[in-house]
Design a protein around this motif. Structure first.
Motif, mmCIF file in Angstrom:
data_model
loop_
_atom_site.group_PDB
_atom_site.id
_atom_site.type_symbol
_atom_site.label_atom_id
_atom_site.label_comp_id
_atom_site.label_asym_id
_atom_site.label_seq_id
_atom_site.Cartn_x
_atom_site.Cartn_y
_atom_site.Cartn_z
ATOM 1 N N ILE A 1 0.844 -1.189 0.000
ATOM 2 C CA ILE A 1 0.000 0.000 0.000
ATOM 3 C C ILE A 1 0.882 1.244 0.000
ATOM 4 N N ARG A 2 0.553 2.136 -0.890
ATOM 5 C CA ARG A 2 1.226 3.435 -0.945
ATOM 6 C C ARG A 2 0.323 4.468 -0.275
ATOM 7 N N LEU A 3 0.844 5.192 0.708
ATOM 8 C CA LEU A 3 0.054 6.193 1.423
ATOM 9 C C LEU A 3 -0.121 7.417 0.538
ATOM 10 N N GLY B 1 -6.912 -2.732 6.703
ATOM 11 C CA GLY B 1 -6.169 -3.810 6.075
ATOM 12 C C GLY B 1 -4.856 -4.050 6.790
ATOM 13 N N LYS B 2 -4.261 -5.225 6.523
ATOM 14 C CA LYS B 2 -3.010 -5.604 7.178
ATOM 15 C C LYS B 2 -2.025 -6.104 6.142
ATOM 16 N N ARG B 3 -0.769 -5.613 6.284
ATOM 17 C CA ARG B 3 0.292 -6.115 5.412
ATOM 18 C C ARG B 3 1.649 -5.700 5.988
ATOM 19 N N ASP B 4 2.580 -6.652 5.982
ATOM 20 C CA ASP B 4 3.982 -6.405 6.359
ATOM 21 C C ASP B 4 4.113 -5.748 7.731
ATOM 22 N N GLY B 5 3.339 -6.221 8.724
ATOM 23 C CA GLY B 5 3.478 -5.729 10.096
ATOM 24 C C GLY B 5 2.814 -4.412 10.375
ATOM 25 N N PHE B 6 1.999 -3.903 9.460
ATOM 26 C CA PHE B 6 1.309 -2.630 9.658
ATOM 27 C C PHE B 6 -0.196 -2.831 9.503
ATOM 28 N N LEU B 7 -0.943 -2.039 10.265
ATOM 29 C CA LEU B 7 -2.385 -1.913 10.099
ATOM 30 C C LEU B 7 -2.643 -0.653 9.282
ATOM 31 N N TYR B 8 -3.295 -0.812 8.144
ATOM 32 C CA TYR B 8 -3.611 0.320 7.275
ATOM 33 C C TYR B 8 -5.070 0.693 7.466
ATOM 34 N N ALA B 9 -5.332 2.006 7.538
ATOM 35 C CA ALA B 9 -6.697 2.519 7.670
ATOM 36 C C ALA B 9 -6.933 3.564 6.593
ATOM 37 N N TYR B 10 -8.121 3.509 6.027
ATOM 38 C CA TYR B 10 -8.486 4.440 4.959
ATOM 39 C C TYR B 10 -9.858 5.014 5.294
ATOM 40 N N GLU C 1 3.660 10.890 17.902
ATOM 41 C CA GLU C 1 3.910 9.451 17.742
ATOM 42 C C GLU C 1 4.329 9.237 16.283
ATOM 43 N N LYS C 2 5.629 9.177 16.054
ATOM 44 C CA LYS C 2 6.138 9.111 14.686
ATOM 45 C C LYS C 2 5.847 7.787 13.993
ATOM 46 N N SER C 3 5.580 6.716 14.772
ATOM 47 C CA SER C 3 5.317 5.416 14.126
ATOM 48 C C SER C 3 3.945 5.369 13.466
ATOM 49 N N ILE C 4 3.046 6.287 13.876
ATOM 50 C CA ILE C 4 1.724 6.373 13.226
ATOM 51 C C ILE C 4 1.783 7.536 12.258
ATOM 52 N N GLN C 5 1.726 7.244 11.003
ATOM 53 C CA GLN C 5 1.883 8.267 9.978
ATOM 54 C C GLN C 5 0.917 8.013 8.835
ATOM 55 N N GLY C 6 0.660 9.073 8.067
ATOM 56 C CA GLY C 6 -0.274 8.958 6.961
ATOM 57 C C GLY C 6 -0.332 10.228 6.159
ATOM 58 N N ILE C 7 -1.416 10.367 5.378
ATOM 59 C CA ILE C 7 -1.578 11.525 4.500
ATOM 60 C C ILE C 7 -3.026 11.974 4.535
ATOM 61 N N TRP C 8 -3.197 13.301 4.514
ATOM 62 C CA TRP C 8 -4.522 13.958 4.523
ATOM 63 C C TRP C 8 -4.673 14.663 3.187
ATOM 64 N N GLN C 9 -5.795 14.370 2.459
ATOM 65 C CA GLN C 9 -5.960 14.933 1.118
ATOM 66 C C GLN C 9 -7.401 15.422 0.947
ATOM 67 N N SER C 10 -7.549 16.713 0.606
ATOM 68 C CA SER C 10 -8.881 17.282 0.384
ATOM 69 C C SER C 10 -9.467 16.762 -0.924
ATOM 70 N N THR C 11 -10.795 16.631 -0.944
ATOM 71 C CA THR C 11 -11.533 16.188 -2.140
ATOM 72 C C THR C 11 -12.740 17.092 -2.327
ATOM 73 N N GLU D 1 -5.507 8.444 4.836
ATOM 74 C CA GLU D 1 -4.922 7.119 4.739
ATOM 75 C C GLU D 1 -3.706 7.074 5.663
ATOM 76 N N LEU D 2 -3.690 6.090 6.597
ATOM 77 C CA LEU D 2 -2.628 6.027 7.591
ATOM 78 C C LEU D 2 -2.250 4.579 7.861
ATOM 79 N N ARG D 3 -1.148 4.414 8.584
ATOM 80 C CA ARG D 3 -0.745 3.079 8.978
ATOM 81 C C ARG D 3 -0.256 3.100 10.425
ATOM 82 N N ILE D 4 -0.516 1.968 11.126
ATOM 83 C CA ILE D 4 -0.167 1.809 12.535
ATOM 84 C C ILE D 4 0.626 0.520 12.662
ATOM 85 N N PRO D 5 1.745 0.524 13.330
ATOM 86 C CA PRO D 5 2.480 -0.737 13.545
ATOM 87 C C PRO D 5 1.638 -1.698 14.379
#
Length: 742
Positions: A87-89, A130-139, A205-215, A222-226
């Motif tokens: 997943i690409r953030l 979703g889950k992949r490679d040790g991260f929890l992804y949220a959208y 908390e630098k391990s929780i990171q993501g991106i905010w995009q206006s529409t 879209e973010l990911r959590i270890p």
């Protein structure tokens, strides 16, 4: 011909029974298919039982809280999907693959705490995990017409739109994080106090990171959590302001109560340990599922499109195909493909990417009973077999193993069996058909030869000619042939006796007749009274008729013998007819004759004496059957015919393979009078056949006139026909003779 088709019909009817063999073979394969289905059910049930055995009494494989919850609430208890690709953030869910369709929606009616609203801004969001490679992804897809972002350099992070994340740590402690941005782009979360609604002195908390995009509708997050930060509880809350000028948060949409860890929703993450166990069983070529007691999928392996239930064929050394194999591949296989149901690998299954299996047989397995069930795919192209087996931990059902296969394997095996069986049966039927055809042809040829002999042994007058060659075969047809040969031999002897009977009688009776005639003449010279004289005259009339009969009987024999020695010469038929008609006018003064002989000569090769004798017979019949006041018409006309002559038979030149036309002369004699009946025209040319009116029955007529005329015509390679004329006023006799080419 009737005998030929009769034999063929019987043999074909008998050989048609061979066509029942494919029907019996098909019924056998259908029964075999039923056994295969039962075998597939037992095998698949054994597979699910084996996997369940590997999972029994292993509670560590199941999420302690998520799998043992008494109830699961949709939207509150969250499900984490396995992501198939990285997943690409980028605030876009295009790279989530098929999982992007499994979205939970949250609206204002799902608020845990909501303040009074004075506007109609409908704020809601869709969430995907979703889950992949040790991260929890949220959208998150947020719909908000008036989004508010945090002012730059502002220490307040809760006076604008922000997202709160609450989760349990692996140690079971409540952890909260907040996401609040000043503009679109990359962000890190802030740690949020556990028991406070106010955010002060926040740390990043630098391990929780993501991106905010206006529409256009609002904004996407879209973010990911270890996964190392996550326990078995998780919840989200979106806080928004309802008006553009207000910085007071009055919309709070959450998945659950984020202030109490006991009220947080559970999070189900597919078990990697169970997936490894399922992957070890992937060689079963079945699709495997493991669901918890709430029917949520916690592990999956295999593809239903490849789950045919049969093992791949072992590779063998390629050998040169035989002739029959080439025939089968080129002609029979395409035919089988059209007639037989083929496995369908392109079908739609509604459970392909599902996260929950709400099936009756799953519920039955959760009740502790293994079961199997057949169902159709969503597009009804294939049948899918499911076998379920419960998983026990401390005598309690904690989950279910589900193994699924399609019926494509059974269809493939059935088609292979049908193809091989039908190919063998076709070969058997073909060989049997060829043998039956050869046998039938042999029988028909022998029967046809027998028929031809029986037809050729007789001429058109019913006389025997030649000898009948008996068959030397010892079968029934040979016995029939020998019986017919004996019969023909006896008939030949009988015909010879009958043919010589007339000449013998004529010879033997002439002397007694002469004695009686002389005696009557002498008796008539003696004096006698009138009564005696009457009887003498009657006796003399009888002797005269008897003498006439004897003369007629011997005449046919004499003519037949004379024809064999007669010599033909070139004569003009027109001149011969003209002279004969002059004599007929004197012989039959009471009759009228009308002739149409033309001017051109008609040269033929014939014996004039026999032709005159033939004309005498025909003219005599025409006079006897004519009406006295109507003329007898004699016509002579040149015709073109394709007739050729072989012996005494008349055949067409086409039969002989010749295309050369032969010129003929047609002589027709027509009288007005009694018509012929339609059923005795051919019999008139037979010996001893006479059809006379009642007024002429007292005369002596043996029916030899037309018979003699027919013999003379055949000797001259001519044809003789008799029929009613076109206007049905009388009878026309037609004689067609070949002309001599000048």
């Amino acid at each position: 011909m009737q005998l030929k088709w009769g034999l063929r019909g019987k043999v074909l009817a008998l050989s048609s029974l061979l066509l029942l063999l494919p029907l019996f073979a098909y019924q056998f394969v259908v029964e075999m298919e039923n056994f295969l289905r039962e075998g597939q059910q037992q095998t698949l049930l054994g597979t699910s039982s084996a996997i369940a055995t590997a999972l029994h009494e292993r509670p560590s494989l199941f999420n302690e809280h998520a799998s043992f919850l008494p109830n699961v609430t949709k939207g509150q208890d969250l499900y984490v999907h396995n992501l198939e690709q990285a997943i690409r953030l980028d605030a876009n869910n295009e790279d989530w693959g098929v999982n992007r369709g499994f979205i939970n929606s949250y609206q204002n009616d799902q608020l845990e705490a909501q303040k009074e609203k004075t506007n109609t801004n409908n704020v809601h969001f869709n969430q995907l995990l979703g889950k992949r490679d040790g991260f929890l992804y949220a959208y998150f897809e947020v719909s908000n017409q008036h989004p508010i972002t945090r002012e730059k350099r502002s220490t307040e992070v809760t006076e604008n739109d922000h997202l709160i994340i609450a989760m349990s740590s692996p140690e079971g402690l409540l952890q909260r994080y907040i996401i609040s941005v000043t503009n679109d782009g990359w962000f890190n979360a802030y740690r949020y106090p556990q028991h406070s609604i106010y955010a002060t002195n926040l740390t990043r908390e630098k391990s929780i990171q993501g991106i905010w995009q206006s529409t256009k509708q609002g904004y996407n997050i879209e973010l990911r959590i270890p996964l190392t930060l996550l326990g078995d509880k998780l919840g989200f809350q979106l806080n928004t302001a309802s008006t553009l000028n207000s910085k007071q948060i009055d919309n709070a949409i959450s998945t659950s109560n984020l202030l109490d860890i006991s009220k947080l929703g559970s999070v189900l993450i597919p078990s990697p340990e169970i997936e490894q166990i399922l992957l070890a069983m992937r060689h079963t070529r079945a699709r495997l599922w493991v669901v918890d007691r709430h029917q949520r999928v916690i592990a999956q392996a295999g593809d239903i499109h490849q789950a045919t239930g049969i093992w791949p064929a072992e590779s063998t050394n390629v050998q040169e195909a035989s002739f029959w194999t080439k025939i089968e591949a080129r002609f029979l296989s395409p035919l089988y493909s059209l007639l037989l149901e083929q496995p369908e690998n392109h079908f739609i299954d509604k459970n392909q990417h599902t996260t929950q299996l709400n099936n009756n047989h799953v519920k039955q397995a959760l009740a502790g009973k293994a079961a199997t069930q057949w169902r159709l795919s969503s597009d009804k192209k294939v049948s899918i077999l499911s076998a379920t087996h419960p998983i026990f931990v401390h005598d309690k059902v904690v989950g279910v193993v589900i193994a699924e296969e399609t019926n494509n394997g059974i269809i493939t095996l059935r088609n292979q069996a049908l193809q091989k069986m039908f190919s063998v049966l076709l070969a058997v039927i073909f060989v049997a058909g060829v043998l039956l055809f050869l046998f039938l042809s042999t029988v028909i040829n022998r029967v046809r030869a027998l028929r031809d002999q029986s037809e050729q042994i007789l001429d058109k007058n019913g006389r025997l000619k030649g000898t009948f060659v008996a068959s030397k075969h010892s079968d029934e047809i040979g016995d029939l042939s020998r019986s017919m040969a004996g019969m023909v031999e006896r008939l030949g002897q009988y015909h010879q006796y009958v043919e010589q009977l007339s000449s013998r009688l004529s010879h033997e009776l002439r002397t007694p007749v002469a004695v009686v005639r002389s005696s009557l003449e002498n008796l008539s010279l003696l004096p006698c009274n009138d009564q005696q004289q009457k009887y003498i005259e009657r006796s003399q009339q009888g002797i005269q008729r008897l003498s006439k009969i004897l003369t007629s009987m011997s005449e046919a024999s004499r003519i037949e013998q004379s024809l064999q020695q007669a010599e033909k010469q070139q004569i003009d038929l027109r001149t011969l007819l003209d002279s004969c008609l002059q004599g007929y006018e004197m012989v039959y003064p009471q009759s009228k004759f009308e002739k149409h002989l033309g001017e051109a000569p008609a040269l033929i090769n014939a014996d004039p004496d026999f032709l005159v004798q033939m004309l005498d017979k025909i003219i005599n019949n025409a006079v006897e059957f004519s009406i006295s006041k109507q003329a007898i018409v004699i016509s002579l006309e040149k015709v073109t015919s394709n007739l050729s002559y072989v012996g005494s038979k008349t055949v067409s030149s086409k039969t002989l393979g010749s295309t050369q036309q032969t010129d003929h002369i047609s002589l027709s004699i027509t009288n007005q009078g009694v018509l012929l009946s339609s059923d005795n025209n051919q019999d008139l040319f037979q010996s001893m056949v006479s059809v006379r009116p009642a007024s002429q029955q007292h005369d002596t007529h043996l029916g030899l006139g037309l018979y003699i005329a027919k013999m003379i015509c055949e000797h001259h390679q001519a044809t003789l026909t008799i029929e009613n004329n076109s206007d049905l006023t009388g009878v026309t006799v037609t004689i067609t003779l070949p002309l001599i080419h000048s």
